[in-house]
Design a protein around this motif. Sequence first.
Motif, PDB file in Angstrom:
ATOM      1  N   ALA A   1       0.820  -1.215   0.000  1.00 25.77           N
ATOM      2  CA  ALA A   1       0.000   0.000   0.000  1.00 25.77           C
ATOM      3  C   ALA A   1       0.855   1.266   0.000  1.00 25.77           C
ATOM      4  O   ALA A   1       0.357   2.341   0.338  1.00 25.77           O
ATOM      5  CB  ALA A   1      -0.934   0.003   1.208  1.00 25.77           C
ATOM      6  N   SER A   2       2.107   1.161  -0.384  1.00 19.21           N
ATOM      7  CA  SER A   2       3.020   2.303  -0.385  1.00 19.21           C
ATOM      8  C   SER A   2       2.406   3.513  -1.080  1.00 19.21           C
ATOM      9  O   SER A   2       1.885   3.403  -2.200  1.00 19.21           O
ATOM     10  CB  SER A   2       4.318   1.914  -1.103  1.00 19.21           C
ATOM     11  N   PRO A   3       2.445   4.709  -0.457  1.00 12.99           N
ATOM     12  CA  PRO A   3       1.858   5.909  -1.064  1.00 12.99           C
ATOM     13  C   PRO A   3       2.792   6.627  -2.025  1.00 12.99           C
ATOM     14  O   PRO A   3       2.507   7.755  -2.434  1.00 12.99           O
ATOM     15  CB  PRO A   3       1.573   6.785   0.153  1.00 12.99           C
ATOM     16  N   THR A   4       3.907   5.986  -2.390  1.00  8.75           N
ATOM     17  CA  THR A   4       4.919   6.613  -3.240  1.00  8.75           C
ATOM     18  C   THR A   4       4.688   6.309  -4.715  1.00  8.75           C
ATOM     19  O   THR A   4       3.915   5.415  -5.074  1.00  8.75           O
ATOM     20  CB  THR A   4       6.312   6.102  -2.848  1.00  8.75           C
ATOM     21  N   SER A   5       5.417   7.002  -5.566  1.00  7.12           N
ATOM     22  CA  SER A   5       5.331   6.745  -7.008  1.00  7.12           C
ATOM     23  C   SER A   5       5.780   5.332  -7.339  1.00  7.12           C
ATOM     24  O   SER A   5       5.248   4.707  -8.259  1.00  7.12           O
ATOM     25  CB  SER A   5       6.173   7.762  -7.779  1.00  7.12           C
ATOM     26  N   MET A   6       6.758   4.817  -6.592  1.00  9.87           N
ATOM     27  CA  MET A   6       7.243   3.465  -6.857  1.00  9.87           C
ATOM     28  C   MET A   6       6.201   2.419  -6.460  1.00  9.87           C
ATOM     29  O   MET A   6       6.030   1.402  -7.142  1.00  9.87           O
ATOM     30  CB  MET A   6       8.557   3.216  -6.125  1.00  9.87           C
ATOM     31  N   GLY A   7       5.483   2.653  -5.371  1.00  9.24           N
ATOM     32  CA  GLY A   7       4.378   1.772  -5.027  1.00  9.24           C
ATOM     33  C   GLY A   7       3.280   1.830  -6.064  1.00  9.24           C
ATOM     34  O   GLY A   7       2.694   0.814  -6.444  1.00  9.24           O
TER      35      GLY A   7
END
Length: 336
Positions: free
Chosen positions: A189-195
């Motif tokens: 659920a990473s909120p980053t661009s990579m997630g």
Amino acid sequence: MHTGISHSLDFDRDGKTLSHLSIPFSIDRSPYFQIKVPICLMRNGEGTSLLLMAGNHGDEYEGELCLAKLVRRLDPARVRGRVTILPMANVPAVMAAKRCSPLDGGNLNRAFPGDPSGTPTSRLANFLETDLFPRHDIVFDIHSGGTSMEHLPTALVERNADPERHRRGVELMRALCMPYGFVADNGQASPTSMGAARRAGAIGVSGEFGGGGTATVDTMAITARAIDNLLIALGLVDGPVVGAESMHSMPTRLLSLSRHSQGLYAARRGWFEPAVRVGDSVNAGQLAGWYHDLERLDLAEEALHFAENGIVLSRRLHTMCEAGDCLMQVAEPVET
């Protein structure tokens, strides 16, 4: 008309297209205002599809400047496949020279997957994750330490639960030929661009290419080489475009950043004096620096110590700190 993002892009059209993503956002001086995010498409037949983006944070300049050069210098006739370029993804932040957007306080790299009916930053994040990223095989998001951090020059990927896709991500990270590369564990659920790239089915590659809110000869050179190396490694071009030459021989030392204990944080207001440099190898228990209270001159400075072994990945540039500020990070070398 008041939600989402509009554009007139044809992703299957050959040649070079300069256009904008338009985000409606009513403001005091202009009720039907649109935030204009510049975008460039270059396509020449079938092949790998790469999205290059910078300005995710507005005070990180190396990627913004190098991608602006790429827009001007890359002839679409040289391309085999498609290259999409977003030099200033978070335009309001770029124009304000701030990490976050002054329009809504949005940190784009903590806003994914976003909301098509939300604030401008949230709408942009949603468009990137659900529309733009899925159109590409690879997403390369270029960062640096910004105005507040000095960062070891590193490439970056987030851990992928799919072993083959993780292997490919690390392979492309190594292709940048950065001195260091680290694997971040931010979860599904990473909120980053990579997630977001991972959830969109693309391979995400990123990196930190400088710091201090400025561009230098060295940080610009290493960023340009990384862009050229990735374009060449993917077979999109046959030689350097942004830099003077590509670099193919530099080995990348892998690091891992996966635990909160690898960071050193301020617990109260104070002034931090470092005892080590970015890039130094340190041990658990080693002195990291001293924390001063200039409002209590009768108190001795407090010695702060690292909790983990590793290599100093970053340090805070602003000496004055508040509770919660990250002072340093230590990354763990990974044997492969």
